[in-house]
Scaffold this active site. Structure first.
Site, mmCIF file in Angstrom:
data_model
loop_
_atom_site.group_PDB
_atom_site.id
_atom_site.type_symbol
_atom_site.label_atom_id
_atom_site.label_comp_id
_atom_site.label_asym_id
_atom_site.label_seq_id
_atom_site.Cartn_x
_atom_site.Cartn_y
_atom_site.Cartn_z
ATOM 1 N N ASP A 119 0.854 -1.191 0.000
ATOM 2 C CA ASP A 119 0.000 0.000 0.000
ATOM 3 C C ASP A 119 0.888 1.239 0.000
ATOM 4 O O ASP A 119 1.983 1.220 0.577
ATOM 5 C CB ASP A 119 -0.862 -0.028 1.282
ATOM 6 C CG ASP A 119 -2.095 0.841 1.245
ATOM 7 O OD1 ASP A 119 -3.088 0.448 1.896
ATOM 8 O OD2 ASP A 119 -2.087 1.904 0.575
ATOM 9 N N HIS A 136 -11.200 3.535 5.927
ATOM 10 C CA HIS A 136 -10.231 2.805 5.072
ATOM 11 C C HIS A 136 -8.796 3.177 5.429
ATOM 12 O O HIS A 136 -7.861 2.496 5.005
ATOM 13 C CB HIS A 136 -10.527 3.006 3.583
ATOM 14 C CG HIS A 136 -10.172 4.349 3.023
ATOM 15 N ND1 HIS A 136 -9.960 4.543 1.671
ATOM 16 C CD2 HIS A 136 -10.013 5.575 3.603
ATOM 17 C CE1 HIS A 136 -9.679 5.816 1.443
ATOM 18 N NE2 HIS A 136 -9.701 6.465 2.594
ATOM 19 N N ASP A 227 -3.451 -3.075 -1.766
ATOM 20 C CA ASP A 227 -4.150 -1.854 -2.174
ATOM 21 C C ASP A 227 -3.592 -1.464 -3.531
ATOM 22 O O ASP A 227 -2.382 -1.254 -3.661
ATOM 23 C CB ASP A 227 -3.880 -0.758 -1.136
ATOM 24 C CG ASP A 227 -4.658 0.516 -1.401
ATOM 25 O OD1 ASP A 227 -4.996 1.205 -0.413
ATOM 26 O OD2 ASP A 227 -4.922 0.827 -2.572
#
Ligand SMILES: N[C@@]1(C(=O)O)CN(C[C@@H]2CCCCN2)C[C@@H]1CCC[B-](O)(O)O
Ligand SMILES: [Mn+2]
Ligand SMILES: [Mn+2]
Length: 305
Positions: A119, A136, A227
């Protein structure tokens, strides 16, 4: 063994509409077809349907806490069932708040799991440190035992008991970390590799150190929470919080090839594909295609044929 694909069309962990269409975009890019060429059965469980709760006022400055908490409780059960049935499970998001349910459900079956978080962001804010309130960006904080004295009782999340230790987590791809998150990462001694670390060490060394950190004492199931905004925005533009200077295509695929080669991948999340945010059809298609390539290589698709 077999693979289960589970769609989680959910967006209330953040404020930009469209990420609930991520599962469809990834399927439309040919995910099931691509996985069927690999050498194990693929079960598509379809998409979960999430309830929208009428009254769900913000708590502190956190929007939709009850909706997000309820969605993740449903997802937790679904992931737990898929893992319990013996499937390697792919969860298609949807925003990254879904990792709360995905990892919690996985840990119900495999409490010895380790978590690799790929991510641009650490997603480890608490409601007190979060600049946006968006859940999130707080997913990891709900998982960690070491943070529970720092977490409020958020409505909708009483079902989540912290199940992960900081030593069982590694981040790869960080390049946009909030000050409050930085303090938490340092206080807890979390192992992380920023994009600068990847530039210095190279992705091969990063994966060697990651696996040494997580697996040297004993082999255990891997939860990969990927992600799509870890990838450079030139490769994955259709996402809610793009940050320049991301993973190259080959770095992203190296990560997932190496995770496949451990033979320990148990659950993978692929989140934050938002087809409504692509500037063109090509931008949406390249983002969804990137997601399919990342998933396929995590499941054994190789570059050498
Ligand atoms: N840390 C964040 C949070 O809102 O908590 C703040 N950040 C956006 C902000 C924009 C301005 C410069 C500093 N960063 C998004 C991130 C959450 C990402 C969630 B993910 O699932 O996309 O990783
Ligand atoms: Mn991110
Ligand atoms: Mn994220």
């Amino acid at each position: 063994h077999s693979v289960a694909v589970l769609g989680a069309p959910f967006s209330k962990g953040q404020k930009r509409g469209g990420v609930e269409n991520g599962p469809k975009a990834i399927r439309d890019a040919g995910l099931i077809e691509r996985l069927s060429h690999l050498d194990y059965p693929v079960h598509d469980f379809g998409d979960l349907s999430f309830q929208h709760l009428e009254k769900d006022e913000p708590y502190m400055h956190v929007p939709f806490p009850r909706t997000v908490g309820r969605a993740n409780k449903l997802l937790s059960g679904a992931v737990s069932n898929a893992v319990g049935a013996g499937h390697t499970t792919i969860m298609l998001g949807g925003d990254h708040s879904l990792a709360i349910g995905s990892v919690e459900g996985h840990a119900k079956q495999r409490p010895d799991l380790c978590l690799i978080w790929v991510d641009a962001h650490a997603d480890i804010n608490t409601p007190f440190t979060s600049p946006s309130g968006n859940l999130h960006g707080q997913s990891v904080a709900f998982m960690l035992k070491e943070l529970q004295n720092k977490m409020p009782e958020l409505p909708g999340f009483s079902w989540v008991k912290p199940f992960l230790s900081a030593k069982d987590l590694v981040y790869i791809g960080l390049r946009d970390v909030d000050p409050g998150e930085y303090d938490i990462l340092k206080d807890l001694g979390v192992q992380y590799f920023t994009m600068r670390d990847i530039d210095r060490l190279g992705i091969q060394r990063v994966m060697e150190v990651t696996f040494d950190h997580l697996l040297s004492r004993k082999q255990r199931p891997i939860h990969l929470s990927f992600d799509i905004d870890a990838m450079d925005p030139s490769l994955a533009p259709a996402t809610g919080t793009p940050v320049n200077g991301g993973l190259t295509y080959r770095e992203g695929i190296w990560i997932t090839e190496e995770i496949h080669n451990t033979g320990l991948l148990s659950v993978m999340d692929l989140v934050e594909v938002n087809p409504d945010l692509g500037a063109s059809r090509e931008a949406v298609e390249s983002t969804a295609s990137m997601a399919v390539d990342v998933i396929a290589s995590a499941l054994g698709q190789t570059r050498e044929g």
